[in-house]
Design a protein around this motif. Structure first.
Motif, PDB file in Angstrom:
ATOM      1  N   VAL A  20       0.829  -1.200   0.000  1.00 54.24           N
ATOM      2  CA  VAL A  20       0.000   0.000   0.000  1.00 54.24           C
ATOM      3  C   VAL A  20       0.862   1.248   0.000  1.00 54.24           C
ATOM      4  O   VAL A  20       1.779   1.375   0.798  1.00 54.24           O
ATOM      5  N   ALA A  79       0.745   4.531   1.288  1.00 51.43           N
ATOM      6  CA  ALA A  79      -0.093   5.258   2.232  1.00 51.43           C
ATOM      7  C   ALA A  79       0.029   6.761   2.033  1.00 51.43           C
ATOM      8  O   ALA A  79      -0.945   7.492   2.143  1.00 51.43           O
ATOM      9  N   GLY A 103      -8.912   6.436   5.419  1.00 50.81           N
ATOM     10  CA  GLY A 103      -7.946   5.835   4.506  1.00 50.81           C
ATOM     11  C   GLY A 103      -7.305   6.838   3.570  1.00 50.81           C
ATOM     12  O   GLY A 103      -6.544   6.478   2.698  1.00 50.81           O
ATOM     13  N   ALA A 104      -7.613   8.133   3.759  1.00 56.40           N
ATOM     14  CA  ALA A 104      -7.029   9.143   2.873  1.00 56.40           C
ATOM     15  C   ALA A 104      -5.572   9.412   3.232  1.00 56.40           C
ATOM     16  O   ALA A 104      -4.822   9.939   2.430  1.00 56.40           O
ATOM     17  N   GLY A 105      -5.178   9.040   4.453  1.00 58.05           N
ATOM     18  CA  GLY A 105      -3.782   9.214   4.848  1.00 58.05           C
ATOM     19  C   GLY A 105      -3.565  10.274   5.919  1.00 58.05           C
ATOM     20  O   GLY A 105      -2.435  10.566   6.282  1.00 58.05           O
TER      21      GLY A 105
END
Lengths: 323, 496
Positions: B17, B19, B40-42
């Motif tokens: 992934v 990230a 999950g956008a970071g």
């Protein structure tokens, strides 16, 4: 996040491979230990010796299967060794009273199941922590066995009885090993393929969520401890048969071996995860280690130390693997 | 305003992934810099890089103009960069003072192992005053409310002379009034020159505190703008990568059908005092109230999870007895709990096992699970609800919050529930998933299901409900129809 980026596919191979891999770790360990003893001793890798190991390990395997169920629900059962003794001496008394082998065995095993169910009741209905409830039963059970026998061995049991605990099929395969395999397959099936098995995992993974999803927590808990009691009863009967004598001191400390086997075999002490296959490998790691060290003339005290180290190393390796 | 922190070209990869990809971010002193982005956008990963939980693969971090290396939390702490997590890191059985100064207690000059209790207390008192918390420093943390605990966290961070404070979803568990108090403290911190990074899913909060807003998506930096209310639409569009005309899908007004659920008296001493409650087929009844009003208690009592005195419950006009969740489920009630992780999901089990958990008896023959049936059902719901999972055997804990919530919905759909109680259905899930949940609720009511929706978010209550009940002190204090409902009206009932 990994979910979103990885390819979406609904293959059935995923879990299977992973499961095998998880089991592979402890199985590799078992093979290495076996290989070392094969090289360092003359007698380890002989049919005769391997069957002896299997016979000696069969009893702990059965108790460890019981413990696997219990530990998956995030519980623990300290009373398996004592329940085993109760069932053993009850079986002995019934045999002496002339009830015949099948009936005596059946009643003795059911008494084991009853003791387990009482554990389950204390835990689910009285809200007593599994450690405490089964610690109590551990003492009660041992006491009952001593009371029944006056602490004296019950001997003079019918000779046919020996077959269950020490007989051979096809001249070389010990009956307890066969019993162990049948029980293992049956209980692996129950754990993985039945509603009860799913409930066991759900209970261990998240009790609150399980309750709110309609899982009957009380019955599942009682069921699990009853299973543990039944298997303990079975082992009690088999041990009495092997010695053709029932003793109140039988199975002293076996609960710790059974718990250790499950943990070495990868059952999570936090609950919610574990397999019967892993547990059996765990039991054999301990069995092989004891046998090999015996062949090497290592004294019993050093064996204790070795087993302790293995438990800690096994759990540590498991932890590293999960990271 | 001078720059405190500048992060440039940050990259971070986890196995498989990406990230963070070339992310830049800066924090000035005396500002609140809000961070937006779907789950999950970071956002959290970036903040974990800043606070030393992760180290980045490449990129530079400057602190007050100087390049710094932050490899572990201690490094960040020394610089004065602190984070307040969603789940607090306090010790419940220690006192407030001990919590604030743990590891840094004022010691006796000679006998280094002796803690100066008096000094500890006066110092704590001072700190508590700066966050407007009027409590005894000896109070045990477990006896405090969530909001008070948060203030203790802030006090602890201040005691370390932090110049940068990261707050991750600080208002998730607070009541409206407590949120206001928090904002007051935040504004005061601003005046003292502290730089604050504010991560939140609640866009409407930004107008009270935000100076600048940065949007992230899929590990990329999208943009930074000065906050201004008119840009809200643009920000949402930037977050999801598509524009959204309305946060709430059109709510098809289903003509309310027959009464599906009728409750006569639901009483639990000191907690709950409900005289009657009615729910129709195809209706969404919103239950609004402040935290502690008894909304969850109502849901749990109705579902048989907690003991209560019940006058009578009728489902489809037929009297039923609900003593435990099993009874409730048998009569067609499903309950999506407020806290997915605590009592909604078996996180360690697979997606499939979670979906069929409430419906096992119908997937079994003689107690043995029919694997094909179980798999087909699960696949069907995974597809219907667009649950993003690599396969059915994936353990639930590896999915995002929105997908976990969908698994729970799938569990109750699988059970063919006729009455569904949603308790804070969109808490902690991103906007995209929120909208999907709303759309699902709409689909359910069209199919004749009755929905009870408990929520603390006024826009959600106003946007989704056909009828709104307001709770206070364990009672229904008001009932408002969709067309007459205003925020002011609901709040009025909620505090009376």
């Amino acid at each position: 996040m990994s979910v979103e980026t990885s390819k979406i596919s609904f293959g059935k191979s995923g879990l299977f491979n992973k499961k095998i891999f998880n089991e592979l770790g402890s199985f590799t360990g078992l093979l290495i230990i076996g290989l070392v003893f094969s090289i360092t001793t003359d007698n380890f890798f002989t049919m005769n010796n391997l069957l002896t190991v299997a016979l000696q390990t069969a009893y702990i395997c059965l108790l460890a299967i019981a413990e696997t169920y219990v530990i998956i629900t995030s519980g623990i059962d300290l009373s398996v060794g004592s329940i085993l003794a109760v069932s053993g001496v009850i079986c002995g008394k019934l045999l002496l009273a002339g009830f015949g082998i099948p009936l005596s065995m059946l009643v003795a095993i059911l008494v084991g199941g009853l003791c387990g169910a009482i554990n389950g009741l204390a835990i689910s209905k009285m809200g007593i922590a599994p450690f405490i409830a089964t610690l109590g039963m551990m003492s009660i059970g041992r006491g009952v066995a001593n009371v029944i026998t006056d602490s004296l061995p019950i001997s003079g049991l019918p000779e046919d009885f020996f077959f269950i605990g020490g007989g051979m099929v096809l001249e070389s395969i010990p009956v307890p090993v066969i019993i162990m395999l049948v029980v293992a397959i049956l209980f692996a099936f129950i754990l993985n393929r039945t509603a009860f098995g799913k409930y066991v995992f759900a209970l261990g993974s998240n009790e609150d969520a399980a309750r709110l999803s309609g899982v009957n927590i009380g019955m599942t808990t009682i069921g699990v401890y009853a299973v543990s009691g039944l298997l303990s009863g079975l082992v009690g009967v088999m041990l009495a048969a092997r010695l053709v004598s029932a003793q109140a001191q039988a199975g002293l400390g076996y609960e710790l071996d059974a718990i250790a086997a499950s943990i070495i075999g990868g059952v999570s002490p936090m609950g919610g995860a574990g397999t019967i296959l892993g547990t059996i490998i765990g039991a054999f790691i301990m069995g092989v280690l004891r046998n090999g060290l015996n062949l090497l003339n290592v004294n019993a005290f050093w064996q204790q130390i070795a087993i302790g180290v293995v438990i800690i190393v096994a759990v540590y390796i498991d932890k590293l693997r999960r990271k | 305003m001078n720059e405190l922190v500048k992060m440039e070209g940050i990259y971070k990869t986890f196995p498989g992934v990406k990230a963070l990809t070339n992310v830049s971010f800066d924090i000035r002193s005396g500002e609140v810099h809000a961070m937006l982005g779907e789950n999950g956008a970071g956002k959290s990963t970036l903040m974990k890089v800043l606070t030393g939980v992760y180290s980045c693969d490449s990129g530079k971090i400057h602190f007050k103009g100087q390049e710094v290396n932050i490899h572990q939390p201690k490094d960040a702490q020394k610089l004065g960069i602190s984070i307040i997590h969603q789940e607090f890191s306090l010790f419940p059985h220690l006192s407030v003072a001990e919590n604030i100064f743990i590891g840094r207690e004022p010691r006796n000059q000679i006998l280094k192992f002796v803690i100066m209790e008096k000094e500890l207390k006066t110092k704590t008192k001072e700190l508590l005053e700066t966050v407007h918390l009027d409590i005894d420093p000896d109070t045990l943390v477990k006896d405090l409310s969530v909001a008070q605990q948060q203030m203790v966290e802030i006090a602890r961070v201040l005691s370390m002379n932090s110049e940068v404070i990261v707050m991750d979803e600080p208002t998730a568990a607070l009541t409206e009034r407590e949120v206001k108090e928090l904002f007051r403290v935040i504004n005061q911190l601003k005046k003292r020159g502290v730089g604050i990074v504010y991560i939140s899913h609640r866009l409407e909060e930004l107008k009270h505190i935000a100076d600048r807003v940065t949007v992230m998506r899929d590990g990329h930096y999208i943009k930074t703008v000065d906050y201004d209310e008119s840009c809200l639409g643009d920000l949402i569009a930037a977050m999801v990568g598509r524009s959204l005309d309305d946060k709430f899908p059109v709510h098809h007004n289903v003509a309310a059908g027959k009464v599906i659920l009728e409750v006569d008296r639901l009483v639990s001493k000191g907690v709950l005092n409900i005289q009657n409650f009615k729910l129709c087929e195809g209706e969404i009844v919103g239950i609004y109230g402040l935290v502690g009003a008894g909304r969850t208690e109502f849901a749990r009592a109705l579902f048989g999870a907690d003991k209560s005195e019940i006058g009578g419950i009728k489902i489809h006009g037929e009297k039923v007895i609900i003593k435990n969740p099993r009874d409730a489920i048998r009569h067609g009630i499903g309950y999506l709990t407020e806290d997915r992780k605590r009592d909604g999901l078996a996180l360690g089990l697979s997606v499939e096992d979670n979906i069929i958990l409430a419906n096992l008896m119908n997937v079994c023959k003689f107690g043995i699970v029919d694997r094909n049936k179980s798999k087909n059902l699960s696949n069907q719901y995974v597809a219907d609800l667009k649950i993003k999972t690599p396969n059915l055997k994936q353990r639930a804990k590896f999915l995002s919050g929105g997908n976990q919530q969908k698994i729970i919905i799938a569990k109750w759909l699988c059970r063919q529930a006729k009455v569904l109680i949603f308790d804070e259905p969109t808490r902690g899930i991103d906007i995209g998933a929120k909208i999907e949940v709303y759309e699902l609720m709409n689909k359910l009511v069209v199919a004749g299901v009755g929905v009870i929706m408990i929520s603390s978010e006024l826009p959600e209550i106003l946007g989704m409900s056909d009828r709104i009940l307001v709770m206070h002190d364990g009672r229904f204090t008001g009932e408002v129809n969709k067309k007459d409902a205003t925020q002011e009206k609901l709040l009025h009932y909620a505090v009376q």
